[in-house]
Design a protein around this motif. Structure first.
Motif, PDB file in Angstrom:
ATOM      1  N   GLY A 115     -26.050-102.605  36.712  1.00  0.00           N
ATOM      2  CA  GLY A 115     -25.841-101.814  35.792  1.00  0.00           C
ATOM      3  C   GLY A 115     -25.011-100.383  36.009  1.00  0.00           C
ATOM      4  N   HIS A 116     -24.242-100.556  37.083  1.00  0.00           N
ATOM      5  CA  HIS A 116     -23.733 -99.102  37.070  1.00  0.00           C
ATOM      6  C   HIS A 116     -22.900 -98.674  35.915  1.00  0.00           C
ATOM      7  CE1 HIS A 116     -20.814 -96.130  38.886  1.00  0.00           C
ATOM      8  NE2 HIS A 116     -21.715 -96.089  40.136  1.00  0.00           N
ATOM      9  N   PRO A 117     -22.859 -97.502  35.539  1.00  0.00           N
ATOM     10  CA  PRO A 117     -22.218 -96.801  34.265  1.00  0.00           C
ATOM     11  C   PRO A 117     -20.598 -96.838  34.315  1.00  0.00           C
ATOM     12  CG  PRO A 117     -23.310 -95.038  35.720  1.00  0.00           C
ATOM     13  CD  PRO A 117     -23.763 -96.027  36.309  1.00  0.00           C
ATOM     14  N   GLY A 118     -20.325 -97.085  35.636  1.00  0.00           N
ATOM     15  CA  GLY A 118     -18.654 -97.259  35.711  1.00  0.00           C
ATOM     16  C   GLY A 118     -18.214 -98.622  35.516  1.00  0.00           C
ATOM     17  N   ALA A 119     -18.860 -99.421  35.136  1.00  0.00           N
ATOM     18  CA  ALA A 119     -18.727-100.784  34.961  1.00  0.00           C
ATOM     19  C   ALA A 119     -17.224-101.383  34.539  1.00  0.00           C
ATOM     20  CB  ALA A 119     -19.881-101.471  33.985  1.00  0.00           C
ATOM     21  N   PRO A 120     -16.561-100.559  33.221  1.00  0.00           N
ATOM     22  CA  PRO A 120     -15.568-100.881  32.794  1.00  0.00           C
ATOM     23  C   PRO A 120     -14.244-100.554  33.946  1.00  0.00           C
ATOM     24  CG  PRO A 120     -16.769 -99.714  31.222  1.00  0.00           C
ATOM     25  CD  PRO A 120     -17.477 -99.606  32.242  1.00  0.00           C
ATOM     26  N   VAL A 121     -14.356 -99.536  34.841  1.00  0.00           N
ATOM     27  CA  VAL A 121     -13.358 -99.315  35.864  1.00  0.00           C
ATOM     28  C   VAL A 121     -13.515-100.256  36.883  1.00  0.00           C
ATOM     29  CG1 VAL A 121     -12.573 -97.541  37.246  1.00  0.00           C
ATOM     30  CG2 VAL A 121     -13.438 -96.801  35.078  1.00  0.00           C
ATOM     31  N   ILE A 122     -14.922-100.637  37.156  1.00  0.00           N
ATOM     32  CA  ILE A 122     -15.111-101.679  38.418  1.00  0.00           C
ATOM     33  C   ILE A 122     -14.502-103.082  37.785  1.00  0.00           C
ATOM     34  CG2 ILE A 122     -16.901-102.795  39.622  1.00  0.00           C
ATOM     35  CD1 ILE A 122     -18.698-100.313  39.434  1.00  0.00           C
ATOM     36  N   GLU A 123     -14.964-103.523  36.598  1.00  0.00           N
ATOM     37  CA  GLU A 123     -14.243-104.788  36.288  1.00  0.00           C
ATOM     38  C   GLU A 123     -12.838-104.798  36.158  1.00  0.00           C
ATOM     39  OE1 GLU A 123     -16.402-104.825  32.440  1.00  0.00           O
ATOM     40  OE2 GLU A 123     -18.148-105.926  33.232  1.00  0.00           O
ATOM     41  N   ARG A 124     -12.140-103.755  35.715  1.00  0.00           N
ATOM     42  CA  ARG A 124     -10.667-103.711  35.720  1.00  0.00           C
ATOM     43  C   ARG A 124     -10.092-103.644  37.050  1.00  0.00           C
ATOM     44  NH1 ARG A 124      -6.680 -99.942  31.653  1.00  0.00           N
ATOM     45  NH2 ARG A 124      -4.955-100.727  32.484  1.00  0.00           N
ATOM     46  N   SER A 125     -10.767-103.090  38.208  1.00  0.00           N
ATOM     47  CA  SER A 125     -10.585-102.873  39.376  1.00  0.00           C
ATOM     48  C   SER A 125     -10.361-104.356  39.970  1.00  0.00           C
ATOM     49  CB  SER A 125     -11.087-101.902  40.318  1.00  0.00           C
ATOM     50  OG  SER A 125     -10.954-100.715  39.624  1.00  0.00           O
ATOM     51  N   ARG A 143      -7.141-107.034  41.410  1.00  0.00           N
ATOM     52  CA  ARG A 143      -6.974-107.872  42.642  1.00  0.00           C
ATOM     53  C   ARG A 143      -6.380-109.310  42.477  1.00  0.00           C
ATOM     54  NH1 ARG A 143      -8.723-104.691  47.152  1.00  0.00           N
ATOM     55  NH2 ARG A 143      -8.848-106.885  48.294  1.00  0.00           N
ATOM     56  N   LEU A 144      -6.522-109.725  41.228  1.00  0.00           N
ATOM     57  CA  LEU A 144      -6.132-111.094  40.972  1.00  0.00           C
ATOM     58  C   LEU A 144      -4.888-110.775  40.128  1.00  0.00           C
ATOM     59  CD1 LEU A 144      -9.624-112.438  39.939  1.00  0.00           C
ATOM     60  CD2 LEU A 144      -8.337-112.801  42.169  1.00  0.00           C
ATOM     61  N   GLY A 145      -4.178-109.925  39.821  1.00  0.00           N
ATOM     62  CA  GLY A 145      -3.037-109.525  39.293  1.00  0.00           C
ATOM     63  C   GLY A 145      -2.945-108.948  37.927  1.00  0.00           C
ATOM     64  N   GLY A 146      -4.196-108.514  37.504  1.00  0.00           N
ATOM     65  CA  GLY A 146      -4.233-107.798  36.125  1.00  0.00           C
ATOM     66  C   GLY A 146      -3.728-106.238  36.655  1.00  0.00           C
ATOM     67  N   PRO A 147      -3.595-105.555  35.202  1.00  0.00           N
ATOM     68  CA  PRO A 147      -3.173-104.065  35.479  1.00  0.00           C
ATOM     69  C   PRO A 147      -4.475-103.242  36.014  1.00  0.00           C
ATOM     70  CG  PRO A 147      -3.870-104.458  33.314  1.00  0.00           C
ATOM     71  CD  PRO A 147      -3.833-105.703  33.932  1.00  0.00           C
ATOM     72  N   PRO A 148      -4.068-102.211  37.172  1.00  0.00           N
ATOM     73  CA  PRO A 148      -4.993-101.526  37.698  1.00  0.00           C
ATOM     74  C   PRO A 148      -5.638-100.432  36.757  1.00  0.00           C
ATOM     75  CG  PRO A 148      -3.132-100.538  38.664  1.00  0.00           C
ATOM     76  CD  PRO A 148      -2.748-102.085  37.618  1.00  0.00           C
ATOM     77  N   PRO A 149      -6.720 -99.849  36.978  1.00  0.00           N
ATOM     78  CA  PRO A 149      -7.057 -98.542  35.914  1.00  0.00           C
ATOM     79  C   PRO A 149      -5.949 -97.421  36.328  1.00  0.00           C
ATOM     80  CG  PRO A 149      -8.432 -98.750  37.843  1.00  0.00           C
ATOM     81  CD  PRO A 149      -7.594-100.002  38.073  1.00  0.00           C
ATOM     82  N   SER A 150      -6.057 -96.298  35.497  1.00  0.00           N
ATOM     83  CA  SER A 150      -5.076 -95.293  35.458  1.00  0.00           C
ATOM     84  C   SER A 150      -5.711 -94.333  36.814  1.00  0.00           C
ATOM     85  CB  SER A 150      -5.145 -94.638  34.167  1.00  0.00           C
ATOM     86  OG  SER A 150      -6.616 -93.914  34.004  1.00  0.00           O
ATOM     87  N   GLY A 151      -4.935 -93.665  37.368  1.00  0.00           N
ATOM     88  CA  GLY A 151      -5.305 -92.602  38.283  1.00  0.00           C
ATOM     89  C   GLY A 151      -6.313 -91.740  37.733  1.00  0.00           C
ATOM     90  N   PRO A 152      -6.472 -91.081  36.469  1.00  0.00           N
ATOM     91  CA  PRO A 152      -7.511 -90.211  36.074  1.00  0.00           C
ATOM     92  C   PRO A 152      -8.809 -91.131  35.941  1.00  0.00           C
ATOM     93  CG  PRO A 152      -5.726 -89.742  34.805  1.00  0.00           C
ATOM     94  CD  PRO A 152      -5.410 -90.946  35.569  1.00  0.00           C
ATOM     95  N   GLN A 153      -8.987 -92.451  35.648  1.00  0.00           N
ATOM     96  CA  GLN A 153      -9.911 -93.108  35.573  1.00  0.00           C
ATOM     97  C   GLN A 153     -10.553 -93.349  37.067  1.00  0.00           C
ATOM     98  OE1 GLN A 153      -8.203 -96.636  33.692  1.00  0.00           O
ATOM     99  NE2 GLN A 153      -9.424 -96.155  31.776  1.00  0.00           N
TER     100      GLN A 153
END
Length: 258
Positions: free
Chosen positions: A218-228, A232-242
């Motif tokens: 339940g880490h609070p950074g879940a949205p950034v972790i999920e996007r990261s 790695r499977l081809g989706g867009p990475p998070p932004s630099g500030p994120q």
């Protein structure tokens, strides 16, 4: 392990043996190969060689000449190879302690470093001891005894200090302005996840596995972790500030005792 990588590693050991002879006492796959997370087209091949005695300058240069991509083509993005004396690997020292370092590959800038003192401080001196800690737990022996028998782990205080140094180094790098996706930001986020999991749970995990472990907690950074992970499977990475905001959270957690 990818079949091309398996053949490449066998050839690499033979070249190293031909150069170093009986002074070569071990060869170990590290990084994503050792962690069972090698991703064709994305991952590097990381290798640690062990020698019994210090390497003469000529042997260092011959090793680089024999293993650089132009002589032995690497099937991955590139090869990151470091050679240590057996005594250094067994010491648990937080210092770099290497004999020779080689980065080479079709998609990797060439670099050969022949002594730790030649490595600019701005490039970071924390990599080597952290890599040896991962080797202690996950190194895959290509030649020689099991990795856990020859690579000592770091003392907890040294481990925490080097992880803080690593996160601080990443945060000091220039970042593109704006909130657009930043190539490579996913690796920065997931590398921070791996550091936090190591401090909290005493185990090194592959970057994606570490991200998933934090998601289950339940880490609070879940949205950034999920996007990261998706990146790695081809989706867009998070932004630099994120990515940087997430790294700062992890740095604060590790600095404060996680």
């Amino acid at each position: 392990m990818d079949s091309d990588v398996r053949r490449y590693l066998a050839d690499l050991v033979e070249v190293a043996r031909s150069v170093l002879g009986d002074n070569l006492v071990g060869a170990y796959a590290a990084g994503s190969v050792g962690l069972g997370a090698y991703q064709p087209g994305r991952s590097d091949v990381d290798v640690a060689l062990l020698c019994a005695d210090p390497l003469p300058t000529d042997a260092k240069r011959d090793l680089v000449a024999g293993l650089r991509h132009e002589a032995l083509p690497c099937p991955a993005r590139g090869l990151e190879l470091v050679t240590y004396r057996r005594a250094v690997a067994a010491s648990g020292t937080p210092e770099p302690g290497f004999e020779v370092e080689l980065n080479t590959g079709a998609r990797m800038p060439f670099r050969a470093t022949y002594a730790p003192g030649d490595r600019p401080a701005a490039d970071g001196h924390f990599w080597y001891a952290l890599d040896r800690s991962i080797l202690h737990e996950h190194g895959h022996a290509l030649l020689g005894p099991p990795a856990a028998e020859v690579f000592a782990d770091l003392a907890p205080a040294d481990l925490r200090r080097l992880l803080i140094d690593a996160l601080s180094w990443w945060l000091a790098l220039p970042t593109p302005p704006g909130a657009e996706p930043a190539p490579g930001a996913e690796d920065a986020v997931l590398g921070a996840c791996r550091s936090l999991v190591r401090v909290r749970h005493g185990r090194w995990l592959a970057k994606t596995d570490a991200g998933r472990r934090l998601l289950t907690e339940g880490h609070p950074g879940a949205p950034v972790i999920e996007r990261s992970i998706a990146a790695r499977l081809g989706g867009p990475p998070p932004s630099g500030p994120q990515a940087r905001a997430f790294q700062r959270q992890v740095l604060d957690a590790i600095s404060g005792g996680a």
